[in-house]
Design an enzyme around this catalytic site. Structure first.
Site, PDB file in Angstrom:
ATOM      1  CD  GLN A 109      35.915  30.109  94.841  1.00 32.52           C
ATOM      2  OE1 GLN A 109      34.768  30.013  94.436  1.00 32.52           O
ATOM      3  NE2 GLN A 109      36.540  29.128  95.440  1.00 32.52           N
ATOM      4  CG  HIS A 127      41.006  29.973  95.013  1.00 31.76           C
ATOM      5  ND1 HIS A 127      40.110  29.148  94.368  1.00 31.76           N
ATOM      6  CD2 HIS A 127      40.807  29.793  96.344  1.00 31.76           C
ATOM      7  CE1 HIS A 127      39.388  28.492  95.286  1.00 31.76           C
ATOM      8  NE2 HIS A 127      39.811  28.871  96.482  1.00 31.76           N
TER       9      HIS A 127
END
Length: 335
Positions: A109, A127
């Protein structure tokens, strides 16, 4: 099943994981926010949320030009320090294990590309990454370093202030330069803008940055009058880092790729994450539902402690490096 709490020993992680599945065939590592990095996160102890700071949401970014100006001013001021952070022991250990065939995929992430710098080949950036910038009008993708130079040309006063702060850090380090993270953080102190202004003597007090997680920083003037760059392809006025902001959604194709990977793994190793964010926690749930073992390396509680087969409360770098040096994993895996 409650996790079995173990000491900070990589061989214990290996033994416990092997006992759960009998053998390691395809191991997938989900590495989120490494607890052993020197950069502070949002949710951890001493993270930005504990100071009352909240990052800009996708909706805020898209709503007003002044919001985008504020964001890009903060990103511009913090980019040099953020972009040149080097990988730590955990990143490097994971890359070694992946290179030998023991790890199939790294899902992160984090948006800093430190897994790439650390040597990992197969990385899924859940992300996105701050190292790319996308035009919200035509979809054109640009290198962040290129955009940084354009922003410097458009905002020479801010560029000069950032250079001054960098020089102050280099002087404090005895000529060691900006690569000395300790000195740099003393010059651009994580805390309040007033702290940074005291050490950046001679710089415009309203232009001195305070570094925040993921390159976002605090500015005394909140980026007032900062000029943003237009798209080099279509001239569009809305350029956005190619990352999933708070309030935004992870692209469907990316989610599907991550779910497919965890559902086909024998072991999911979570490194340095509390798993409080749904985009990470749902991968854990999917892996367990598909029959994978779950090992967690994290200091403090996580959202998936009750699902874990083994839990190690220790720094990511310490455990991952011991795991990478385990005799059973020093040789390439034979399929």
């Amino acid at each position: 099943m409650a996790a079995k709490l173990l000491a900070s020993r990589g061989d214990m992680v290996l033994a416990s994981a092997a006992a759960c599945k009998g053998q390691l065939r395809r191991t997938l590592t989900s590495s989120v926010q490494f607890s052993s990095t020197t950069r502070r996160d949002y949710r951890g102890p001493g993270g930005a949320y504990t100071t009352g700071f909240t990052p800009m949401t996708h909706q805020q970014f898209m709503a007003k030009p002044e919001n985008r100006s504020r964001y890009w001013a903060r990103s511009f001021a913090g980019w040099h320090e953020f972009a040149f952070v080097q990988p730590n022991a955990a990143h490097e250990a994971i890359a070694r294990l992946q290179g030998r065939g023991w790890l199939d995929l790294v899902i992160t992430q984090n948006v800093d590309r430190l897994h790439h710098k650390g040597g990992s080949g197969r990385v899924l950036e859940l992300h996105g990454t701050t190292h790319r910038v996308v035009c919200m009008d035509c979809g054109h993708s640009s290198c962040r370093h290129e955009v940084q130079q354009r922003l410097a040309d458009l905002n020479p006063h801010m560029a000069a202030a950032v250079r001054h702060a960098s020089s102050a850090a280099a002087a404090a380090a005895g000529g060691g330069g900006i690569s000395n993270r300790g000195a740099y953080e003393r010059a651009l102190r994580v805390g309040t803008a007033a702290d940074a202004r005291k050490v950046a003597a001679g710089a415009d007090a309203e232009q001195v940055p305070v570094v925040r997680p993921d390159g976002d920083i605090e500015l005394g003037d909140a980026g007032r009058h900062f000029r943003t760059a237009a798209c080099a392809a279509c001239g569009g006025q809305v350029l956005k880092p190619d990352v999933v902001f708070f309030g935004d959604s992870v692209p469907k194709g990316r989610v599907e790729s991550a779910l497919s990977a965890v559902q086909s793994s024998d072991l999911l190793l979570v490194v340095g994450s509390s798993l409080m964010v749904w985009s990470a926690f749902r991968l854990v749930k999917a892996a367990k539902a598909a029959g994978a073992a779950l090992a967690i390396v994290n200091v403090g509680p996580t959202r998936a402690d009750d699902l874990a087969d083994v839990k190690v409360e220790a720094l990511a770098g310490e455990v991952c490096m011991q795991l990478a040096m385990h005799p059973s994993l020093l040789v390439p895996r034979v399929a």
